[in-house]
Design a protein around this motif. Structure first.
Motif, PDB file in Angstrom:
ATOM      1  N   ILE A 109      77.851  39.038 100.629  1.00  0.00           N
ATOM      2  CA  ILE A 109      77.503  38.945 102.043  1.00  0.00           C
ATOM      3  C   ILE A 109      78.674  39.478 102.872  1.00  0.00           C
ATOM      4  CG2 ILE A 109      76.801  37.429 103.933  1.00  0.00           C
ATOM      5  CD1 ILE A 109      75.821  35.440 101.835  1.00  0.00           C
ATOM      6  N   THR A 110      78.377  40.481 103.694  1.00  0.00           N
ATOM      7  CA  THR A 110      79.364  41.037 104.615  1.00  0.00           C
ATOM      8  C   THR A 110      78.754  41.033 106.009  1.00  0.00           C
ATOM      9  OG1 THR A 110      78.611  43.330 104.452  1.00  0.00           O
ATOM     10  CG2 THR A 110      80.158  42.554 102.756  1.00  0.00           C
ATOM     11  N   SER A 111      79.489  41.567 106.959  1.00  0.00           N
ATOM     12  CA  SER A 111      78.981  41.632 108.330  1.00  0.00           C
ATOM     13  C   SER A 111      77.748  42.521 108.435  1.00  0.00           C
ATOM     14  CB  SER A 111      80.078  42.137 109.268  1.00  0.00           C
ATOM     15  OG  SER A 111      80.529  43.423 108.856  1.00  0.00           O
ATOM     16  N   ASP A 112      77.557  43.411 107.446  1.00  0.00           N
ATOM     17  CA  ASP A 112      76.435  44.356 107.500  1.00  0.00           C
ATOM     18  C   ASP A 112      75.204  43.881 106.733  1.00  0.00           C
ATOM     19  OD1 ASP A 112      77.962  46.195 108.981  1.00  0.00           O
ATOM     20  OD2 ASP A 112      78.856  47.000 107.148  1.00  0.00           O
ATOM     21  N   THR A 113      75.282  42.752 106.061  1.00  0.00           N
ATOM     22  CA  THR A 113      74.158  42.279 105.254  1.00  0.00           C
ATOM     23  C   THR A 113      72.958  41.960 106.149  1.00  0.00           C
ATOM     24  OG1 THR A 113      75.669  41.341 103.625  1.00  0.00           O
ATOM     25  CG2 THR A 113      73.398  40.544 103.583  1.00  0.00           C
ATOM     26  N   LYS A 114      71.783  42.450 105.751  1.00  0.00           N
ATOM     27  CA  LYS A 114      70.561  42.230 106.526  1.00  0.00           C
ATOM     28  C   LYS A 114      70.007  40.826 106.268  1.00  0.00           C
ATOM     29  CE  LYS A 114      70.418  46.458 108.146  1.00  0.00           C
ATOM     30  NZ  LYS A 114      71.766  46.853 107.704  1.00  0.00           N
TER      31      LYS A 114
END
Length: 289
Positions: free
Chosen positions: A71-76
């Motif tokens: 999980i990163t800031s870009d994970t949908k």
């Protein structure tokens, strides 16, 4: 299910005039099947941290890995549904989240939402009613007609109903009397051992952290500052003091008794029972001299 946090940071309302940094640099590793306590003073980032562990928050910086999912800031958002199936959170005062007209329906809500067939969800609900020590006849009662302790057990059953492999407990005994606190903590410990859960306890209670956890993570001002076994963490009173944390009562009393005897005990007494045995052994040795 292993969990790791690597250089995790988080800011509320990022990019706005109201931006507030809550996590700076958090590194942690939580092994599958372990019981980890997260401790820290008020405002240290404990609650923000736990919200990252099932994707309710995504890190502003860094990576949270839960099993095979990163999980990163870009994970949908749609990529997080599987995580929420496997990670259950019992929040403070979970009974405030009850809303269905019967206990049975409230416990069934989660499994039905994840696509579990109705009859299987109903069977799980009744199994959990028995497991959590509730009378069988509560199933068709309104949860709001129950006692406070029973309502909390119903809310916990709702989290357990979709069979999470990771259970996160956010101050789960808040508002309970000493007897109720002990009953709930013993219940979670039993579930941890019998169901093979990975349990993460966020707590202000040094006693609960010492008694139940096999690993401890210390948070301070938004950073992970210390990690280790209860013996390692609570054996370092000065460092804990610098983080505005104290010792479990049994450890603090042990230090006083050691001064009285003029020597240290062989092991750290993390519970009252361990302390009683250590004192008895010390008295026995004194008597044999």
């Amino acid at each position: 299910m292993d969990i790791s946090l690597q250089q995790v940071g988080y800011s509320y309302a990022k990019g706005t005039p109201f931006e507030k940094k809550a996590l700076y640099v958090v590194n942690a590793s939580i092994k599958s099947g372990s019981y980890t306590a997260v401790i820290g003073h008020t405002g240290s980032g404990k609650s923000t941290l736990l919200l990252h562990l099932n994707g309710l928050l995504k890190p502003t910086e860094g990576v949270v890995r839960i099993g095979d999912v990163s999980i990163t800031s870009d994970t949908k958002a749609k990529e997080l549904k599987m995580i929420r199936r496997h990670v259950g959170i019992v929040f403070q005062f979970p009974e405030h989240q009850l809303f269905e007209e019967t206990v049975e329906k409230d416990i069934m809500f989660g499994p039905l939402n994840f696509g579990i067939p109705e009859e299987e969800a109903r069977q799980r609900a009744h199994e959990l009613i028995r497991l959590l020590g509730l009378p069988e006849d509560v199933a068709q009662k309104s949860p709001f007609d129950l006692s406070g302790g029973q309502m909390r057990r119903v809310a916990i059953a709702g989290v357990l109903a979709f069979k999470p492999s990771v259970l996160i407990l956010d101050e789960p005994t808040a508002g309970l009397d000493p007897r109720g606190r002990k009953e709930i903590m013993e219940l979670f410990n039993k579930l941890h051992n019998e169901e093979g859960l990975t349990t993460i306890l966020v707590t202000h209670s040094m006693e609960d952290a010492a008694r139940y956890a096999d690993q401890i993570l210390v948070m301070h001002e938004g950073r992970s500052v210390m990690a280790g076994t209860p013996e390692e963490v609570f054996g370092n009173a000065e460092q804990l003091k610098s983080f505005r944390l104290g010792l479990p009562r049994s450890v603090a009393f042990q230090r006083d008794v050691e001064k009285l005897f003029g020597k240290q005990f062989g092991t750290l007494a993390l519970t009252e029972e361990q302390l009683a045995r250590a004192i008895a052994e010390a008295l026995k040795e004194e008597g044999e001299r």
